[in-house]
Design a protein around this motif. Structure first.
Motif, PDB file in Angstrom:
ATOM      1  N   SER A  40      -4.974 -20.224   8.271  1.00 34.93           N
ATOM      2  CA  SER A  40      -3.808 -20.081   9.150  1.00 34.93           C
ATOM      3  C   SER A  40      -2.891 -18.956   8.693  1.00 34.93           C
ATOM      4  N   LEU A  41      -3.120 -18.397   7.501  1.00 36.66           N
ATOM      5  CA  LEU A  41      -2.336 -17.257   7.025  1.00 36.66           C
ATOM      6  C   LEU A  41      -3.270 -16.204   6.460  1.00 36.66           C
ATOM      7  N   VAL A  42      -3.300 -15.077   7.126  1.00 38.36           N
ATOM      8  CA  VAL A  42      -4.122 -13.951   6.707  1.00 38.36           C
ATOM      9  C   VAL A  42      -3.207 -12.746   6.549  1.00 38.36           C
ATOM     10  N   LEU A  43      -3.294 -12.062   5.420  1.00 34.41           N
ATOM     11  CA  LEU A  43      -2.546 -10.826   5.207  1.00 34.41           C
ATOM     12  C   LEU A  43      -3.520  -9.671   5.306  1.00 34.41           C
ATOM     13  N   LEU A  44      -3.197  -8.726   6.188  1.00 37.92           N
ATOM     14  CA  LEU A  44      -4.063  -7.582   6.433  1.00 37.92           C
ATOM     15  C   LEU A  44      -3.393  -6.325   5.903  1.00 37.92           C
ATOM     16  N   TYR A  45      -4.106  -5.600   5.061  1.00 40.51           N
ATOM     17  CA  TYR A  45      -3.580  -4.425   4.393  1.00 40.51           C
ATOM     18  C   TYR A  45      -4.347  -3.186   4.834  1.00 40.51           C
ATOM     19  N   TRP A  46      -3.659  -2.058   4.854  1.00 41.14           N
ATOM     20  CA  TRP A  46      -4.300  -0.762   5.053  1.00 41.14           C
ATOM     21  C   TRP A  46      -3.928   0.143   3.882  1.00 41.14           C
ATOM     22  N   TYR A  47      -4.936   0.831   3.366  1.00 41.58           N
ATOM     23  CA  TYR A  47      -4.776   1.795   2.280  1.00 41.58           C
ATOM     24  C   TYR A  47      -5.505   3.070   2.664  1.00 41.58           C
ATOM     25  N   ARG A  48      -5.186   4.146   1.965  1.00 46.95           N
ATOM     26  CA  ARG A  48      -5.982   5.358   2.106  1.00 46.95           C
ATOM     27  C   ARG A  48      -6.145   5.982   0.729  1.00 46.95           C
ATOM     28  N   GLN A  49      -7.178   6.807   0.631  1.00 43.83           N
ATOM     29  CA  GLN A  49      -7.442   7.477  -0.638  1.00 43.83           C
ATOM     30  C   GLN A  49      -7.794   8.934  -0.372  1.00 43.83           C
ATOM     31  N   HIS A  50      -6.953   9.806  -0.897  1.00 43.98           N
ATOM     32  CA  HIS A  50      -7.238  11.233  -0.836  1.00 43.98           C
ATOM     33  C   HIS A  50      -8.257  11.565  -1.925  1.00 43.98           C
ATOM     34  N   PRO A  51      -9.031  12.628  -1.763  1.00 41.86           N
ATOM     35  CA  PRO A  51     -10.052  12.968  -2.764  1.00 41.86           C
ATOM     36  C   PRO A  51      -9.454  13.058  -4.172  1.00 41.86           C
ATOM     37  N   ASN A  52     -10.110  12.422  -5.113  1.00 47.92           N
ATOM     38  CA  ASN A  52      -9.726  12.442  -6.531  1.00 47.92           C
ATOM     39  C   ASN A  52      -8.331  11.874  -6.786  1.00 47.92           C
ATOM     40  N   ARG A  53      -7.874  10.974  -5.926  1.00 48.98           N
ATOM     41  CA  ARG A  53      -6.557  10.348  -6.083  1.00 48.98           C
ATOM     42  C   ARG A  53      -6.699   8.830  -6.064  1.00 48.98           C
ATOM     43  N   ALA A  54      -5.652   8.154  -6.497  1.00 48.88           N
ATOM     44  CA  ALA A  54      -5.631   6.692  -6.467  1.00 48.88           C
ATOM     45  C   ALA A  54      -5.414   6.209  -5.036  1.00 48.88           C
ATOM     46  N   LEU A  55      -5.721   4.947  -4.792  1.00 52.53           N
ATOM     47  CA  LEU A  55      -5.439   4.341  -3.490  1.00 52.53           C
ATOM     48  C   LEU A  55      -3.946   4.416  -3.204  1.00 52.53           C
ATOM     49  N   GLN A  56      -3.611   4.652  -1.946  1.00 55.72           N
ATOM     50  CA  GLN A  56      -2.215   4.713  -1.508  1.00 55.72           C
ATOM     51  C   GLN A  56      -1.985   3.620  -0.469  1.00 55.72           C
ATOM     52  N   PHE A  57      -0.996   2.766  -0.718  1.00 58.04           N
ATOM     53  CA  PHE A  57      -0.642   1.702   0.207  1.00 58.04           C
ATOM     54  C   PHE A  57      -0.062   2.302   1.481  1.00 58.04           C
ATOM     55  N   ILE A  58      -0.510   1.828   2.641  1.00 61.24           N
ATOM     56  CA  ILE A  58       0.048   2.252   3.921  1.00 61.24           C
ATOM     57  C   ILE A  58       0.918   1.144   4.504  1.00 61.24           C
ATOM     58  N   LEU A  59       0.354  -0.072   4.619  1.00 61.15           N
ATOM     59  CA  LEU A  59       1.122  -1.168   5.215  1.00 61.15           C
ATOM     60  C   LEU A  59       0.424  -2.486   4.996  1.00 61.15           C
ATOM     61  N   TYR A  60       1.160  -3.565   5.234  1.00 56.93           N
ATOM     62  CA  TYR A  60       0.526  -4.859   5.402  1.00 56.93           C
ATOM     63  C   TYR A  60       1.185  -5.573   6.568  1.00 56.93           C
ATOM     64  N   LYS A  61       0.404  -6.450   7.173  1.00 59.51           N
ATOM     65  CA  LYS A  61       0.899  -7.243   8.292  1.00 59.51           C
ATOM     66  C   LYS A  61       0.187  -8.587   8.269  1.00 59.51           C
ATOM     67  N   ALA A  62       0.930  -9.657   8.511  1.00 56.14           N
ATOM     68  CA  ALA A  62       0.354 -10.996   8.493  1.00 56.14           C
ATOM     69  C   ALA A  62      -0.160 -11.381   9.878  1.00 56.14           C
ATOM     70  N   ALA A  63      -1.135 -12.275   9.880  1.00 52.96           N
ATOM     71  CA  ALA A  63      -1.668 -12.822  11.120  1.00 52.96           C
ATOM     72  C   ALA A  63      -2.358 -14.126  10.782  1.00 52.96           C
ATOM     73  N   PRO A  64      -2.563 -15.036  11.702  1.00 50.20           N
ATOM     74  CA  PRO A  64      -1.982 -15.033  13.033  1.00 50.20           C
ATOM     75  C   PRO A  64      -0.670 -15.805  13.128  1.00 50.20           C
ATOM     76  N   SER A  65      -0.323 -16.574  12.076  1.00 47.88           N
ATOM     77  CA  SER A  65       0.805 -17.494  12.209  1.00 47.88           C
ATOM     78  C   SER A  65       2.109 -16.976  11.608  1.00 47.88           C
ATOM     79  N   SER A  66       2.161 -15.718  11.230  1.00 45.33           N
ATOM     80  CA  SER A  66       3.360 -15.179  10.596  1.00 45.33           C
ATOM     81  C   SER A  66       3.649 -13.790  11.146  1.00 45.33           C
ATOM     82  N   SER A  67       4.917 -13.427  11.144  1.00 39.33           N
ATOM     83  CA  SER A  67       5.291 -12.084  11.604  1.00 39.33           C
ATOM     84  C   SER A  67       5.643 -11.176  10.437  1.00 39.33           C
ATOM     85  N   ALA A  68       5.342 -11.593   9.214  1.00 38.26           N
ATOM     86  CA  ALA A  68       5.659 -10.787   8.030  1.00 38.26           C
ATOM     87  C   ALA A  68       4.927  -9.452   8.078  1.00 38.26           C
TER      88      ALA A  68
END
Length: 123
Positions: A40-68
Motif C-alpha cells: 500500500s506504500l511504494v516510493l518511486l525514485y528517479w536518478y541519472r548518471q553522467h559518464p564517469n560520475r556518481a548517481l544523481q538524485f532527481i526526485l521521489y514520489k510515493a504511490a498509490p496511497s500517499s502524496s509524498a
C-alpha cells in the motif's frame, strides 16, 4: 543539437539492458517504468548518471496511497500510479545527456527479488 538519453530496461530486477533515445535539445521527453507490487506504500525514485560520475538524485514520489514527493528541479515532473511511474523532462538540455534509472522502495524494506520493472520512453 541532439541529446542522447539512455534508459535502463529491467525485468525481474536482475536482468537489465540499456537502450538509447536520440532527442533534440529543447524538446520534452517522458520515461516510464512499470512495476508490480501489492504494497500500500511504494516510493518511486528517479536518478541519472553522467559518464564517469556518481548517481544523481532527481526526485521521489510515493504511490498509490500517499502524496509524498520531493522534486528539487522544476524542469522535472513525475506521475505515479499503483503500477507505473513517469519522469517527464521539459526543455532538454545538453547536460541532460545521461543514463536514467528508476528505483522502487516498498514500505520500509527493499524488495529486490519481488519486483518486475520495465521502462519505456515516450515522446
Amino acid at each position: 543539437f541532439a541529446l542522447l538519453i539512455n534508459y535502463v530496461v529491467c525485468q525481474l530486477f536482475f536482468f537489465c539492458n540499456t537502450e538509447s533515445l536520440l532527442i533534440k535539445e529543447g524538446e520534452p521527453v517522458t520515461l516510464k517504468c512499470s512495476y508490480d507490487s501489492t504494497s500500500s506504500l511504494v516510493l518511486l525514485y528517479w536518478y541519472r548518471q553522467h559518464p564517469n560520475r556518481a548517481l544523481q538524485f532527481i526526485l521521489y514520489k510515493a504511490a498509490p496511497s500517499s502524496s509524498a514527493e520531493h522534486i528539487p528541479d522544476s524542469r522535472f515532473t513525475s506521475t505515479t500510479t499503483s503500477s507505473s511511474t513517469e519522469l517527464r523532462v521539459r526543455e532538454l538540455r545538453l547536460a541532460d545527456t545521461a543514463l536514467y534509472y528508476c528505483a522502487l522502495q516498498v514500505g520500509a524494506q527493499w524488495q529486490n527479488n519481488t519486483i518486475n520493472i520495465t521502462c519505456r520512453p515516450t515522446l
